[in-house]
Design a protein around this motif. Structure first.
Motif, short mmCIF file in Angstrom:
data_model
loop_
_atom_site.label_atom_id
_atom_site.label_comp_id
_atom_site.label_asym_id
_atom_site.label_seq_id
_atom_site.Cartn_x
_atom_site.Cartn_y
_atom_site.Cartn_z
N ASP A 64 0.85 -1.20 0.00
CA ASP A 64 0.00 0.00 0.00
C ASP A 64 0.88 1.24 0.00
OD1 ASP A 64 -2.35 -1.44 0.06
OD2 ASP A 64 -2.31 -1.62 2.24
N CYS A 65 0.76 2.02 -1.04
CA CYS A 65 1.56 3.23 -1.16
C CYS A 65 0.73 4.31 -1.85
CB CYS A 65 2.82 2.95 -1.98
SG CYS A 65 3.82 4.42 -2.26
N PRO A 66 0.61 5.48 -1.21
CA PRO A 66 -0.17 6.56 -1.81
C PRO A 66 0.60 7.33 -2.88
CG PRO A 66 0.67 7.26 0.30
CD PRO A 66 1.07 5.81 0.13
N HIS A 67 1.89 7.06 -3.04
CA HIS A 67 2.72 7.80 -3.99
C HIS A 67 2.55 7.24 -5.41
CE1 HIS A 67 4.66 8.41 -0.07
NE2 HIS A 67 4.95 9.61 -0.54
N ASP A 68 2.56 8.13 -6.39
CA ASP A 68 2.51 7.70 -7.79
C ASP A 68 3.83 7.06 -8.21
OD1 ASP A 68 -0.09 8.56 -8.17
OD2 ASP A 68 0.54 10.56 -8.81
N ASP A 69 4.92 7.53 -7.63
CA ASP A 69 6.25 7.02 -7.94
C ASP A 69 6.74 6.22 -6.73
OD1 ASP A 69 8.86 6.52 -8.64
OD2 ASP A 69 9.48 8.62 -8.66
N LEU A 70 6.90 4.91 -6.92
CA LEU A 70 7.33 4.06 -5.81
C LEU A 70 8.62 4.55 -5.16
CD1 LEU A 70 6.59 0.44 -7.09
CD2 LEU A 70 5.45 1.68 -5.26
N MET A 71 9.53 5.08 -5.96
CA MET A 71 10.81 5.52 -5.40
C MET A 71 10.65 6.76 -4.53
SD MET A 71 12.74 3.11 -6.09
CE MET A 71 14.27 3.76 -5.44
N ALA A 72 9.51 7.40 -4.57
CA ALA A 72 9.24 8.54 -3.70
C ALA A 72 8.62 8.08 -2.38
CB ALA A 72 8.31 9.53 -4.39
N CYS A 73 8.30 6.82 -2.26
CA CYS A 73 7.64 6.28 -1.07
C CYS A 73 8.70 5.82 -0.06
CB CYS A 73 6.74 5.11 -1.46
SG CYS A 73 5.96 4.32 -0.06
N PRO A 74 8.74 6.42 1.11
CA PRO A 74 9.73 6.01 2.11
C PRO A 74 9.55 4.55 2.54
CG PRO A 74 8.47 7.92 2.87
CD PRO A 74 7.91 7.52 1.56
N ASN A 75 8.31 4.08 2.59
CA ASN A 75 8.07 2.69 2.98
C ASN A 75 8.66 1.73 1.93
OD1 ASN A 75 6.95 0.56 4.57
ND2 ASN A 75 5.31 0.40 3.08
N PHE A 76 8.40 2.00 0.66
CA PHE A 76 8.94 1.17 -0.41
C PHE A 76 10.46 1.19 -0.40
CE2 PHE A 76 10.62 0.67 -4.71
CZ PHE A 76 10.10 -0.58 -5.04
N ARG A 77 11.03 2.39 -0.26
CA ARG A 77 12.49 2.51 -0.25
C ARG A 77 13.09 1.73 0.92
NH1 ARG A 77 14.72 6.76 -3.49
NH2 ARG A 77 16.43 6.91 -2.00
N GLY A 78 12.43 1.78 2.06
CA GLY A 78 12.90 1.01 3.21
C GLY A 78 12.85 -0.49 2.96
N LEU A 79 11.73 -0.96 2.40
CA LEU A 79 11.61 -2.37 2.07
C LEU A 79 12.63 -2.80 1.04
CD1 LEU A 79 7.73 -2.69 1.91
CD2 LEU A 79 9.23 -3.70 3.63
N LEU A 80 12.85 -1.96 0.04
CA LEU A 80 13.82 -2.25 -0.99
C LEU A 80 15.23 -2.35 -0.40
CD1 LEU A 80 14.36 -2.69 -4.01
CD2 LEU A 80 14.55 -0.20 -4.23
N ALA A 81 15.58 -1.39 0.46
CA ALA A 81 16.91 -1.42 1.09
C ALA A 81 17.07 -2.67 1.94
CB ALA A 81 17.10 -0.16 1.94
#
Length: 86
Positions: A64-81
């Motif tokens: 669940d991410c409200p951002h249009d750009d996943l790379m702008a989502c802190p949650n996604f970036r944290g999961l990715l890292a």
């Protein structure tokens, strides 16, 4: 399974152009039942690992991410890292 056996060197089917032609002899000479079972177990393990990687990627993308750009989502970036660290 036949192509996997071929890749493992257990079968060498005749070819007509780019098409494989498996004979009854190909199937009978595919080593022993134990060899085939061990090979199938290795392939099953590889497939399970591949499925797990694909599922992890899908889980990451379906978050669940409200951002249009996943790379702008802190949650996604944290999961990715986290996933990149292993």
């Amino acid at each position: 399974m036949l192509r996997f056996w071929e890749a493992e060197g257990l079968l060498t089917p005749a070819r007509v152009g780019a098409r494989r032609r498996y004979s009854d002899a190909d199937l009978l000479t595919a080593r022993s039942a134990a060899d085939r079972a061990a090979m199938a177990a290795r392939q099953r393990d590889r497939l399970r690992a591949r499925i797990a990687r694909a599922q992890a990627a899908l889980d990451l993308l379906e978050g669940d991410c409200p951002h249009d750009d996943l790379m702008a989502c802190p949650n996604f970036r944290g999961l990715l890292a986290e996933r990149l660290r292993g």
